[in-house]
Design a protein around this motif. Structure first.
Motif, PDB file in Angstrom:
ATOM      1  N   UNK A 215       0.818  -1.209   0.000  1.00  0.00           N
ATOM      2  CA  UNK A 215       0.000   0.000   0.000  1.00  0.00           C
ATOM      3  C   UNK A 215       0.855   1.264   0.000  1.00  0.00           C
ATOM      4  N   UNK A 216       2.051   1.184   0.600  1.00  0.00           N
ATOM      5  CA  UNK A 216       2.966   2.334   0.565  1.00  0.00           C
ATOM      6  C   UNK A 216       3.321   2.685  -0.875  1.00  0.00           C
ATOM      7  N   UNK A 217       3.639   1.662  -1.671  1.00  0.00           N
ATOM      8  CA  UNK A 217       3.985   1.898  -3.082  1.00  0.00           C
ATOM      9  C   UNK A 217       2.753   2.294  -3.894  1.00  0.00           C
ATOM     10  N   UNK A 218       1.612   1.661  -3.593  1.00  0.00           N
ATOM     11  CA  UNK A 218       0.396   1.931  -4.356  1.00  0.00           C
ATOM     12  C   UNK A 218      -0.114   3.348  -4.095  1.00  0.00           C
ATOM     13  N   UNK A 219      -0.127   3.756  -2.829  1.00  0.00           N
ATOM     14  CA  UNK A 219      -0.661   5.069  -2.462  1.00  0.00           C
ATOM     15  C   UNK A 219       0.389   6.172  -2.549  1.00  0.00           C
ATOM     16  N   UNK A 220       1.662   5.758  -2.695  1.00  0.00           N
ATOM     17  CA  UNK A 220       2.778   6.717  -2.706  1.00  0.00           C
ATOM     18  C   UNK A 220       2.784   7.549  -1.416  1.00  0.00           C
ATOM     19  N   UNK A 221       2.637   6.829  -0.323  1.00  0.00           N
ATOM     20  CA  UNK A 221       2.639   7.440   1.003  1.00  0.00           C
ATOM     21  C   UNK A 221       3.326   6.471   1.964  1.00  0.00           C
ATOM     22  N   UNK A 222       3.955   6.995   3.029  1.00  0.00           N
ATOM     23  CA  UNK A 222       4.757   6.159   3.938  1.00  0.00           C
ATOM     24  C   UNK A 222       3.882   5.394   4.919  1.00  0.00           C
ATOM     25  N   UNK A 223       2.990   4.569   4.366  1.00  0.00           N
ATOM     26  CA  UNK A 223       2.072   3.809   5.213  1.00  0.00           C
ATOM     27  C   UNK A 223       2.824   2.789   6.068  1.00  0.00           C
ATOM     28  N   UNK A 224       3.933   2.245   5.562  1.00  0.00           N
ATOM     29  CA  UNK A 224       4.677   1.223   6.314  1.00  0.00           C
ATOM     30  C   UNK A 224       5.331   1.790   7.571  1.00  0.00           C
ATOM     31  N   UNK A 225       5.319   3.120   7.723  1.00  0.00           N
ATOM     32  CA  UNK A 225       5.866   3.721   8.946  1.00  0.00           C
ATOM     33  C   UNK A 225       4.766   4.188   9.898  1.00  0.00           C
ATOM     34  N   UNK A 226       3.497   4.000   9.488  1.00  0.00           N
ATOM     35  CA  UNK A 226       2.376   4.437  10.305  1.00  0.00           C
ATOM     36  C   UNK A 226       2.059   3.387  11.374  1.00  0.00           C
ATOM     37  N   UNK A 227       1.470   3.852  12.481  1.00  0.00           N
ATOM     38  CA  UNK A 227       0.897   2.946  13.468  1.00  0.00           C
ATOM     39  C   UNK A 227      -0.471   2.497  12.970  1.00  0.00           C
ATOM     40  N   UNK A 228      -1.040   1.495  13.665  1.00  0.00           N
ATOM     41  CA  UNK A 228      -2.366   1.006  13.269  1.00  0.00           C
ATOM     42  C   UNK A 228      -3.388   2.139  13.302  1.00  0.00           C
TER      43      UNK A 228
END
Length: 293
Positions: A215-228
């Motif tokens: 999702x980080x690559x798909x959304x182009x946002x740092x989702x993998x660094x987000x908390x739940x």
């Protein structure tokens, strides 16, 4: 009735002359022909159909008739050249006078030019030398042709890109989206299958991490660094994401070692469905960009 011979004697001949006294073979030379006659007479000067032998006509320039005190003056300039080797070459041109049904010709005095020889004298016969051995010629690369090909190919590519560039770009983006999703599905399913078989939380953790990276690559946002909590907020408190991630966190950080239950399996399936949903959304957005002006 006055005879034609008598009438011809009463007419003045045209006057002609070369622009220079000598010429080379093939060199252009101008010959000017001028004829003065009573204004009532109709006179024709030679044109391209006339035989200028030994000269060849290159071009002809006419000048308008000038009449003063009843006397008309016709003039024309001929540009000539010769390829004849006669040392002295002459030319005389007629003026044709129309009188009713009769035509009279009055001829200009003969004018001559001297042919200038480039080779004045050959004292001994020339001996031709033959060379039968092939000479070694250095091979040279044709740079102008290469540059021409490069410019042509570059212009063709630019034209294709100008016409089809947007379509090509969109098709490539759709191809990348599909390839990334297939790769995600393959690895995600592998981690899930391993978790189902072994019940080891590490496999679930890898599956969730893979989901976040995708999702980080798909959304182009740092989702993998987000908390739940941040991920849920990013997706506008999506209930599916909220439930699935919290169940996965419970299984991962609660050190579950028993066989996975229906709840954790459902959570992993919910994450897979959500990823597929986001993939379809991005495909639709990318595809619709093709129809924009």
């Amino acid at each position: 009735m006055i005879s034609i011979g008598t009438q011809a004697q009463q007419l003045l001949p045209p006057v002609g002359g070369f622009s220079k006294d000598s010429v080379y073979i093939g060199e252009l030379v101008r010959y000017t022909l001028v004829h003065r006659h009573p204004a009532a007479q109709e006179v024709i000067l030679p044109d391209s159909s006339f035989n200028f032998d030994p000269f060849e006509l290159v071009r002809q320039e006419y000048y308008p008739t000038n009449t003063r005190a009843g006397i008309s003056t016709d003039s024309t300039v001929y540009t000539l050249r010769t390829f004849d080797t006669t040392p002295i070459q002459s030319l005389e041109l007629p003026a044709i006078v129309l009188q009713g049904k009769d035509t009279l010709q009055v001829v200009s005095p003969k004018r001559s030019v001297v042919l200038r020889q480039l080779v004045q004298d050959v004292s001994t016969p020339l001996q031709l030398r033959t060379q039968t051995t092939l000479a070694q010629v250095e091979e040279r690369f044709d740079w102008p042709i290469l540059v021409l090909w490069i410019v042509t190919i570059a212009a063709f590519i630019a034209l294709v890109w100008l016409v089809f560039g947007q379509t090509i770009k969109i098709k490539y983006q759709l191809y990348r989206l599909r390839k990334d999703h297939l790769y995600f599905n393959s690895r995600y399913n592998s981690h899930v299958d391993r978790f189902v078989k072994t019940g080891v939380p590490t496999s679930m953790e890898k599956a969730v991490a893979l989901w976040k990276n995708y999702l980080t690559k798909l959304e182009r946002s740092a989702i993998n660094s987000f908390t739940t909590k941040e991920i849920v907020e990013y997706y506008n408190d999506d209930e599916q994401v909220n439930v699935a991630l919290r169940l996965c966190d419970k299984a991962i950080y609660g050190n579950i070692t028993a066989e996975p239950d229906q709840e954790t399996n459902q959570a992993l399936s919910m994450l897979r469905r959500f990823a597929r949903s986001r993939y379809k959304t991005h495909r639709e957005i990318t595809g619709n960009a093709r129809n924009k002006p």
